[in-house]
Design a protein around this motif. Sequence first.
Motif, PDB file in Angstrom:
ATOM      1  N   GLU A 181      -7.889 -13.771   1.802  1.00 56.25           N
ATOM      2  CA  GLU A 181      -8.141 -15.093   1.227  1.00 56.25           C
ATOM      3  C   GLU A 181      -6.893 -15.820   0.725  1.00 56.25           C
ATOM      4  OE1 GLU A 181     -11.396 -15.072  -1.536  1.00 56.25           O
ATOM      5  OE2 GLU A 181     -12.692 -13.978  -0.149  1.00 56.25           O
ATOM      6  N   ASN A 182      -5.804 -15.113   0.511  1.00 49.65           N
ATOM      7  CA  ASN A 182      -4.579 -15.764   0.041  1.00 49.65           C
ATOM      8  C   ASN A 182      -3.696 -16.111   1.240  1.00 49.65           C
ATOM      9  OD1 ASN A 182      -5.657 -15.047  -2.408  1.00 49.65           O
ATOM     10  ND2 ASN A 182      -3.912 -13.844  -3.102  1.00 49.65           N
ATOM     11  N   PRO A 183      -3.524 -17.394   1.521  1.00 47.67           N
ATOM     12  CA  PRO A 183      -2.705 -17.784   2.677  1.00 47.67           C
ATOM     13  C   PRO A 183      -1.293 -17.186   2.604  1.00 47.67           C
ATOM     14  CG  PRO A 183      -3.829 -19.688   1.733  1.00 47.67           C
ATOM     15  CD  PRO A 183      -4.034 -18.543   0.778  1.00 47.67           C
ATOM     16  N   GLY A 184      -0.880 -16.571   3.714  1.00 50.39           N
ATOM     17  CA  GLY A 184       0.468 -16.021   3.800  1.00 50.39           C
ATOM     18  C   GLY A 184       0.681 -14.706   3.071  1.00 50.39           C
ATOM     19  N   CYS A 185      -0.364 -14.106   2.521  1.00 48.52           N
ATOM     20  CA  CYS A 185      -0.208 -12.836   1.792  1.00 48.52           C
ATOM     21  C   CYS A 185       0.268 -11.755   2.757  1.00 48.52           C
ATOM     22  CB  CYS A 185      -1.530 -12.433   1.141  1.00 48.52           C
ATOM     23  SG  CYS A 185      -1.397 -11.002   0.053  1.00 48.52           S
ATOM     24  N   GLU A 186       1.379 -11.116   2.419  1.00 53.39           N
ATOM     25  CA  GLU A 186       1.973 -10.077   3.262  1.00 53.39           C
ATOM     26  C   GLU A 186       1.283  -8.732   3.035  1.00 53.39           C
ATOM     27  OE1 GLU A 186       4.431 -10.360   5.503  1.00 53.39           O
ATOM     28  OE2 GLU A 186       4.617 -12.516   5.124  1.00 53.39           O
ATOM     29  N   PHE A 187       1.127  -7.972   4.090  1.00 55.40           N
ATOM     30  CA  PHE A 187       0.558  -6.624   4.041  1.00 55.40           C
ATOM     31  C   PHE A 187       1.699  -5.662   4.340  1.00 55.40           C
ATOM     32  CE2 PHE A 187      -2.722  -3.699   6.365  1.00 55.40           C
ATOM     33  CZ  PHE A 187      -2.641  -2.761   5.359  1.00 55.40           C
ATOM     34  N   ILE A 188       2.058  -4.843   3.348  1.00 59.23           N
ATOM     35  CA  ILE A 188       3.194  -3.932   3.449  1.00 59.23           C
ATOM     36  C   ILE A 188       2.711  -2.514   3.162  1.00 59.23           C
ATOM     37  CG2 ILE A 188       5.454  -3.324   2.458  1.00 59.23           C
ATOM     38  CD1 ILE A 188       5.641  -6.361   1.675  1.00 59.23           C
ATOM     39  N   ALA A 189       3.137  -1.565   3.968  1.00 63.15           N
ATOM     40  CA  ALA A 189       2.819  -0.150   3.741  1.00 63.15           C
ATOM     41  C   ALA A 189       4.122   0.616   3.553  1.00 63.15           C
ATOM     42  CB  ALA A 189       2.036   0.426   4.915  1.00 63.15           C
ATOM     43  N   THR A 240       3.376  -4.326   7.687  1.00 62.97           N
ATOM     44  CA  THR A 240       4.803  -4.116   7.911  1.00 62.97           C
ATOM     45  C   THR A 240       5.131  -2.802   7.214  1.00 62.97           C
ATOM     46  OG1 THR A 240       5.278  -6.480   7.918  1.00 62.97           O
ATOM     47  CG2 THR A 240       7.125  -4.999   7.440  1.00 62.97           C
ATOM     48  N   VAL A 241       5.583  -1.817   7.959  1.00 65.22           N
ATOM     49  CA  VAL A 241       5.904  -0.506   7.377  1.00 65.22           C
ATOM     50  C   VAL A 241       7.364  -0.531   6.951  1.00 65.22           C
ATOM     51  CG1 VAL A 241       5.977   1.986   7.754  1.00 65.22           C
ATOM     52  CG2 VAL A 241       4.180   0.606   8.834  1.00 65.22           C
ATOM     53  N   CYS A 286       0.848  -1.184   0.000  1.00 66.20           N
ATOM     54  CA  CYS A 286       0.000   0.000   0.000  1.00 66.20           C
ATOM     55  C   CYS A 286       0.888   1.240   0.000  1.00 66.20           C
ATOM     56  CB  CYS A 286      -0.914  -0.017   1.227  1.00 66.20           C
ATOM     57  SG  CYS A 286      -2.113   1.326   1.222  1.00 66.20           S
ATOM     58  N   GLY A 287       0.886   1.933  -1.136  1.00 67.00           N
ATOM     59  CA  GLY A 287       1.599   3.190  -1.282  1.00 67.00           C
ATOM     60  C   GLY A 287       0.608   4.277  -1.647  1.00 67.00           C
ATOM     61  N   GLY A 307      -8.710  -1.655   8.355  1.00 63.27           N
ATOM     62  CA  GLY A 307     -10.084  -1.768   8.819  1.00 63.27           C
ATOM     63  C   GLY A 307     -10.820  -2.978   8.282  1.00 63.27           C
ATOM     64  N   CYS A 308     -10.576  -3.341   7.032  1.00 61.01           N
ATOM     65  CA  CYS A 308     -11.326  -4.459   6.443  1.00 61.01           C
ATOM     66  C   CYS A 308     -10.583  -5.785   6.527  1.00 61.01           C
ATOM     67  CB  CYS A 308     -11.738  -4.146   5.005  1.00 61.01           C
ATOM     68  SG  CYS A 308     -10.396  -3.872   3.854  1.00 61.01           S
ATOM     69  N   THR A 309      -9.364  -5.774   7.043  1.00 62.05           N
ATOM     70  CA  THR A 309      -8.624  -7.030   7.192  1.00 62.05           C
ATOM     71  C   THR A 309      -8.286  -7.341   8.641  1.00 62.05           C
ATOM     72  OG1 THR A 309      -6.452  -5.976   6.933  1.00 62.05           O
ATOM     73  CG2 THR A 309      -7.547  -6.766   4.914  1.00 62.05           C
ATOM     74  N   ASN A 310      -8.395  -6.331   9.492  1.00 65.65           N
ATOM     75  CA  ASN A 310      -8.003  -6.470  10.904  1.00 65.65           C
ATOM     76  C   ASN A 310      -6.543  -6.906  11.025  1.00 65.65           C
ATOM     77  OD1 ASN A 310      -8.644  -6.098  13.603  1.00 65.65           O
ATOM     78  ND2 ASN A 310      -9.052  -8.260  13.915  1.00 65.65           N
ATOM     79  N   ARG A 311      -5.715  -6.395  10.115  1.00 66.40           N
ATOM     80  CA  ARG A 311      -4.281  -6.711  10.114  1.00 66.40           C
ATOM     81  C   ARG A 311      -3.466  -5.438  10.180  1.00 66.40           C
ATOM     82  NH1 ARG A 311      -3.018 -10.873   5.313  1.00 66.40           N
ATOM     83  NH2 ARG A 311      -0.937 -10.478   6.129  1.00 66.40           N
TER      84      ARG A 311
END
Length: 162
Positions: free
Chosen positions: A42-50, A84-85, A22-23, A77-81
């Motif tokens: 829905e994708n197992p192990g999908c990383e969330f990076i900002a 990693t910044v 997310c940029g 808000g929609c993932t409750n995750r």
Amino acid sequence: RTIELKKGYALPHDANVGAVVCGFDRYINYYKIQYAQLCLNENPGCEFIATNLDAVTHLTDAQEWAGNGAMTGALKGCTNREPTVVGKPSPLMIDYLTSKFNIQPSKIMIVGDRLDTDVLFGNNNGCKSTLVFSGVTTPEKYMGPDNKIAAYYYGNSIVDFF
């Protein structure tokens, strides 16, 4: 893209996506948020990076505009995750620089116009920090009673130091 909301519609997404980064995006829309949340949820192990959590940015000189923190917040808000910044004030960049160039953080000067990213980035990572009043942070905000972040140096512009 647009989403056609109708009975039984499920937005398809790529099940092979392994990370959502997310940029800042001036063209953010519901489709992008929905696609990202599907990958993250829905994708197992999908990383969330900002890339950063900037609350506001300056797209014009007339006002502050919602920054990447707003976009990241929508996904939080929609993932409750929590993401990693990888940008300021995360230590990832300092760790890389100190390792690659074999330099101590105390020998690095971070210069920027934001207290909550640039100055905090330097302070939290053992560097010196210089705040310039040429962008987001004003002298009034810096000197105000609500500010709890102190820069090592400050000035109107980087030119003040030459």
